[in-house]
Scaffold this active site. Structure first.
Site, PDB file in Angstrom:
ATOM      1  N   ALA A   9     -78.117  49.289  48.749  1.00  0.00           N
ATOM      2  CA  ALA A   9     -78.784  48.934  47.357  1.00  0.00           C
ATOM      3  C   ALA A   9     -77.320  48.599  46.378  1.00  0.00           C
ATOM      4  CB  ALA A   9     -79.626  49.977  46.900  1.00  0.00           C
ATOM      5  N   GLY A  10     -76.593  47.889  46.877  1.00  0.00           N
ATOM      6  CA  GLY A  10     -75.627  47.484  45.795  1.00  0.00           C
ATOM      7  C   GLY A  10     -75.811  45.964  45.068  1.00  0.00           C
ATOM      8  N   GLY A  12     -75.660  43.282  46.378  1.00  0.00           N
ATOM      9  CA  GLY A  12     -76.162  42.254  47.225  1.00  0.00           C
ATOM     10  C   GLY A  12     -77.506  42.771  47.650  1.00  0.00           C
ATOM     11  N   CYS A 160     -59.704  42.259  48.146  1.00  0.00           N
ATOM     12  CA  CYS A 160     -60.125  42.155  46.838  1.00  0.00           C
ATOM     13  C   CYS A 160     -58.909  42.558  45.971  1.00  0.00           C
ATOM     14  CB  CYS A 160     -61.255  43.379  46.900  1.00  0.00           C
ATOM     15  SG  CYS A 160     -61.893  43.492  45.237  1.00  0.00           S
ATOM     16  N   GLY A 312     -68.418  39.413  43.151  1.00  0.00           N
ATOM     17  CA  GLY A 312     -70.146  40.080  42.986  1.00  0.00           C
ATOM     18  C   GLY A 312     -71.026  38.530  42.520  1.00  0.00           C
ATOM     19  N   CYS A 346     -64.819  34.873  38.867  1.00  0.00           N
ATOM     20  CA  CYS A 346     -64.269  36.492  38.509  1.00  0.00           C
ATOM     21  C   CYS A 346     -63.676  36.401  37.034  1.00  0.00           C
ATOM     22  CB  CYS A 346     -63.374  36.732  39.669  1.00  0.00           C
ATOM     23  SG  CYS A 346     -62.864  38.183  39.413  1.00  0.00           S
ATOM     24  N   LYS A 386     -67.244  39.606  30.184  1.00  0.00           N
ATOM     25  CA  LYS A 386     -67.257  40.408  31.152  1.00  0.00           C
ATOM     26  C   LYS A 386     -68.403  41.608  30.691  1.00  0.00           C
ATOM     27  CE  LYS A 386     -65.372  42.731  34.760  1.00  0.00           C
ATOM     28  NZ  LYS A 386     -64.424  42.712  35.866  1.00  0.00           N
TER      29      LYS A 386
HETATM   30  C1  LIG Z   1     -63.547  48.185  41.748  1.00  0.00           C
HETATM   31  C2  LIG Z   1     -64.020  46.914  42.031  1.00  0.00           C
HETATM   32  C3  LIG Z   1     -64.185  46.229  41.097  1.00  0.00           C
HETATM   33  C4  LIG Z   1     -64.746  44.870  41.449  1.00  0.00           C
HETATM   34  N1  LIG Z   1     -64.799  43.736  40.078  1.00  0.00           N
HETATM   35  C5  LIG Z   1     -65.529  42.683  40.390  1.00  0.00           C
HETATM   36  C6  LIG Z   1     -65.387  41.729  39.299  1.00  0.00           C
HETATM   37  O1  LIG Z   1     -64.850  41.914  38.271  1.00  0.00           O
HETATM   38  N2  LIG Z   1     -66.169  40.426  39.674  1.00  0.00           N
HETATM   39  C7  LIG Z   1     -66.733  40.233  40.687  1.00  0.00           C
HETATM   40  O2  LIG Z   1     -67.211  39.034  40.982  1.00  0.00           O
HETATM   41  N3  LIG Z   1     -66.545  40.782  41.907  1.00  0.00           N
HETATM   42  C8  LIG Z   1     -65.964  42.296  41.791  1.00  0.00           C
HETATM   43  N4  LIG Z   1     -65.928  43.054  42.577  1.00  0.00           N
HETATM   44  C9  LIG Z   1     -66.457  42.753  44.078  1.00  0.00           C
HETATM   45  C10 LIG Z   1     -67.862  43.317  43.967  1.00  0.00           C
HETATM   46  O3  LIG Z   1     -68.160  44.474  43.550  1.00  0.00           O
HETATM   47  C11 LIG Z   1     -68.607  42.880  45.388  1.00  0.00           C
HETATM   48  O4  LIG Z   1     -68.489  41.696  45.860  1.00  0.00           O
HETATM   49  C12 LIG Z   1     -69.923  43.632  45.614  1.00  0.00           C
HETATM   50  O5  LIG Z   1     -69.994  44.904  45.051  1.00  0.00           O
HETATM   51  C13 LIG Z   1     -70.574  43.224  46.938  1.00  0.00           C
HETATM   52  O6  LIG Z   1     -71.839  43.757  46.924  1.00  0.00           O
HETATM   53  P1  LIG Z   1     -72.258  44.408  48.239  1.00  0.00           P
HETATM   54  O7  LIG Z   1     -73.691  44.509  48.301  1.00  0.00           O
HETATM   55  O8  LIG Z   1     -71.935  43.650  49.557  1.00  0.00           O
HETATM   56  O9  LIG Z   1     -71.499  45.970  48.178  1.00  0.00           O
HETATM   57  P2  LIG Z   1     -71.998  47.068  47.350  1.00  0.00           P
HETATM   58  O10 LIG Z   1     -72.190  46.744  46.062  1.00  0.00           O
HETATM   59  O11 LIG Z   1     -70.701  47.961  47.366  1.00  0.00           O
HETATM   60  O12 LIG Z   1     -73.152  47.797  47.970  1.00  0.00           O
HETATM   61  C14 LIG Z   1     -73.130  48.158  49.159  1.00  0.00           C
HETATM   62  C15 LIG Z   1     -74.288  49.432  49.254  1.00  0.00           C
HETATM   63  O13 LIG Z   1     -74.557  49.886  50.537  1.00  0.00           O
HETATM   64  C16 LIG Z   1     -74.468  51.343  50.615  1.00  0.00           C
HETATM   65  N5  LIG Z   1     -74.491  51.659  52.191  1.00  0.00           N
HETATM   66  C17 LIG Z   1     -73.196  51.467  52.747  1.00  0.00           C
HETATM   67  N6  LIG Z   1     -73.480  52.032  54.120  1.00  0.00           N
HETATM   68  C18 LIG Z   1     -74.615  52.237  54.178  1.00  0.00           C
HETATM   69  C19 LIG Z   1     -75.382  52.823  55.346  1.00  0.00           C
HETATM   70  N7  LIG Z   1     -74.927  53.125  56.361  1.00  0.00           N
HETATM   71  N8  LIG Z   1     -76.757  52.934  54.947  1.00  0.00           N
HETATM   72  C20 LIG Z   1     -77.427  52.835  53.600  1.00  0.00           C
HETATM   73  N9  LIG Z   1     -76.715  52.270  52.906  1.00  0.00           N
HETATM   74  C21 LIG Z   1     -75.256  52.004  52.812  1.00  0.00           C
HETATM   75  C22 LIG Z   1     -73.393  51.677  49.868  1.00  0.00           C
HETATM   76  O14 LIG Z   1     -73.465  53.019  49.477  1.00  0.00           O
HETATM   77  C23 LIG Z   1     -73.614  50.639  48.699  1.00  0.00           C
HETATM   78  O15 LIG Z   1     -74.497  51.219  47.716  1.00  0.00           O
HETATM   79  C24 LIG Z   1     -65.223  44.393  42.470  1.00  0.00           C
HETATM   80  C25 LIG Z   1     -64.991  45.501  43.754  1.00  0.00           C
HETATM   81  C26 LIG Z   1     -64.565  46.467  43.331  1.00  0.00           C
HETATM   82  C27 LIG Z   1     -64.277  47.402  44.669  1.00  0.00           C
END
Ligand SMILES: Cc1cc2nc3c(=O)[nH]c(=O)nc-3n(C[C@H](O)[C@H](O)[C@H](O)COP(=O)(O)OP(=O)(O)OC[C@H]3O[C@@H](n4cnc5c(N)ncnc54)[C@H](O)[C@@H]3O)c2cc1C
Length: 434
Positions: A9-10, A12, A160, A312, A346, A386
């Site tokens: 639930a991030g 994406g 990243c 993101g 970004c 931002k």
């Molecule tokens: C510190 C930081 C700063 C960033 N800053 C930027 C920015 O300024 N601009 C930008 O465009 N991008 C930025 N990014 C990149 C951006 O955060 C990612 O592109 C984005 O979060 C990806 O989304 P996601 O859904 O793939 O992962 P996430 O947002 O990380 O969500 C994944 C979720 O899945 C959950 N999960 C994992 N494993 C399991 C499991 N087995 N069962 C159930 N749930 C699970 C996790 O707990 C988490 O909540 C940054 C990244 C980081 C680390």
């Protein structure tokens, strides 16, 4: 009565679950599985680590959100996925699915470098809420009495880099504001081939603007760095250099989360999942993947291996496309499939100024090596942009909205980004793996 399961639930997963809820009839169930009780806006974690805002500014409780917006929420970590039986295991439950959308982000590969990371190592991280809170505690202690240089960076294999630049330059700004800058040497250590590469080469002005800023702020840069070991007070590089630190934050390499790596044929050796441009798995048609979990090859051959950033905003576009395409597959909507263009924007904030990096699309044309457009812009307005985007995203997540038309229009008008496009069913490019 279809059942679609979204894992994670991030950035994406939550927008994808909202999009699915809007597109599918009420009789279908959208289950959201999260191993965290909160949605976290990950890009806001650097400000948390530097004690610039409290963590609740970037988090939302998932239980009331799910209740309000018609999602069946299960709190727990997925431990197994069976693509043949179409089943997901979470805690002691096994769920049958018609489609599963994987959005589990990154697993952090601290174990590749002895001494790296906050779990038994000596460096901080800003990649998860608990890491950012631990980094803040250490930062506040460091500010009381800076005990050595500030060392920030990104390990070999990291994909990243923006957060490392933000951390080093925002920390520099904070030290200046507090009159401590003269006491602290600052070093940026990176696997990138040059400062301002960020995993995406050839972005006009990116190198020059980033290098200028690092020089103006007195940050010593070590590029092409292979971090070999971290001791309690120094980062040791493969070329023999030892970089002492009083505080260090190093981004690790990413890989796919554990249950993905256990499913035969689902992912590559690092646990990243291959996708067709529609976000669907090439072999398992009932599995879609978005965000950091996808496999996206780095086209550049660099002296030290680095990954490809998955920003993101790219993640959000992938989530919109995957939800749409699942709804098409289920017959809930009659429309062509859509694919994300992988146009990337970004905003990187550096205290009193910032740089916006634009790469449209993030992967250049394989034949010409060119992009439609790619450039960097700088100025204090990026800090405000931002902050405004973060506020807007949190409002959307509270309201149960995925990616509305005005967001697409705004990004197109302001930055020339296209985000999504329709694919005619006959288009063979839809079948090519990225
Ligand atoms: C510190 C930081 C700063 C960033 N800053 C930027 C920015 O300024 N601009 C930008 O465009 N991008 C930025 N990014 C990149 C951006 O955060 C990612 O592109 C984005 O979060 C990806 O989304 P996601 O859904 O793939 O992962 P996430 O947002 O990380 O969500 C994944 C979720 O899945 C959950 N999960 C994992 N494993 C399991 C499991 N087995 N069962 C159930 N749930 C699970 C996790 O707990 C988490 O909540 C940054 C990244 C980081 C680390």
């Amino acid at each position: 009565m279809a059942h679609v399961v979204v894992i994670g639930a991030g950035l994406g997963g939550l927008p994808a679950a909202y999009e699915l809820r809007h597109l599918l009839p009420k009789s279908d169930t959208v289950t959201l599985i999260s191993n965290e009780p909160n949605f976290t806006f990950i890009p806001g974690l650097i400000q948390i680590a530097l004690d610039l805002k409290p963590i609740d500014h970037v988090q939302l409780d998932l239980v009331p959100l799910a209740r309000r917006h018609g999602l069946n929420l299960i709190l727990g970590a997925v431990t197994a996925l069976d693509p043949d039986r179409r089943q997901v295991t979470v805690k002691d439950q096994t769920l049958d699915y018609d489609y599963v959308l994987i959005a589990t982000g990154a697993s952090l590969a601290f174990d590749l470098i002895p001494g790296l990371g906050p779990h038994g190592g000596y460096t901080q991280s800003v990649c998860t809420p608990s890491h950012a809170l631990a980094a803040r505690q250490a930062w506040l202690k460091f500010l009381e009495q800076p005990s050595g240089p500030l060392v920030v960076g990104a390990a070999p294999g990291a994909g990243c880099f923006g957060p490392a630049y933000e951390f080093v330059l925002m920390a520099e700004h904070e030290l200046r504001k507090r009159g401590l800058r003269d006491q602290v040497e600052i070093v940026y250590i990176t696997a990138e081939p040059y400062v301002g590469h960020l995993g995406v080469s050839g972005v006009k002005n990116a190198r020059e603007y980033t290098a200028d800023l690092m020089e103006q702020r007195g940050v010593r840069v070590i590029d092409n760095a292979v971090i070999q070991t971290v001791t309690p007070d120094a980062v040791l590089l493969a070329d023999g250099q030892s970089i002492p630190f009083g505080y260090s934050m190093i981004l690790p390499a990413f890989r796919g989360v554990e249950f993905i790596r256990q499913v035969p044929g689902l992912a590559d050796e690092k646990g990243f999942i291959p996708i067709l441009p529609t976000q669907r798995h090439p072999e398992f048609p009932h599995i879609y993947t978005v965000g950091v979990s996808i496999k996206l090859a780095q086209p550049d051959v660099t002296p030290v291996p680095i990954g490809m950033p998955k920003s993101g905003q790219m993640t959000e576009a992938m989530a919109t496309a995957a939800a749409h395409n699942i709804a098409v597959d289920l017959g809930a909507i009659k429309a062509p499939q859509i694919i994300p263009t992988l146009d990337a924007l970004c905003f990187a904030e550096f205290g009193d100024t910032g740089i916006a990096y634009i790469a449209a699309p993030v992967i250049p044309d394989p034949v010409t090596g060119k992009r439609r457009s790619s450039y960097a812009m700088r100025g204090p307005w990026i800090v405000w942009a931002k902050a405004a985007f973060e506020e807007y995203f949190m409002i959307k997540m509270r309201q149960g909205v995925g990616m509305p038309w005005f967001e697409k229009l705004g990004l197109r008008t302001l930055f020339g980004l296209r985000l999504l496009k329709s694919v005619p069913p006959s288009d063979p490019s839809k079948l090519a793996s990225t």
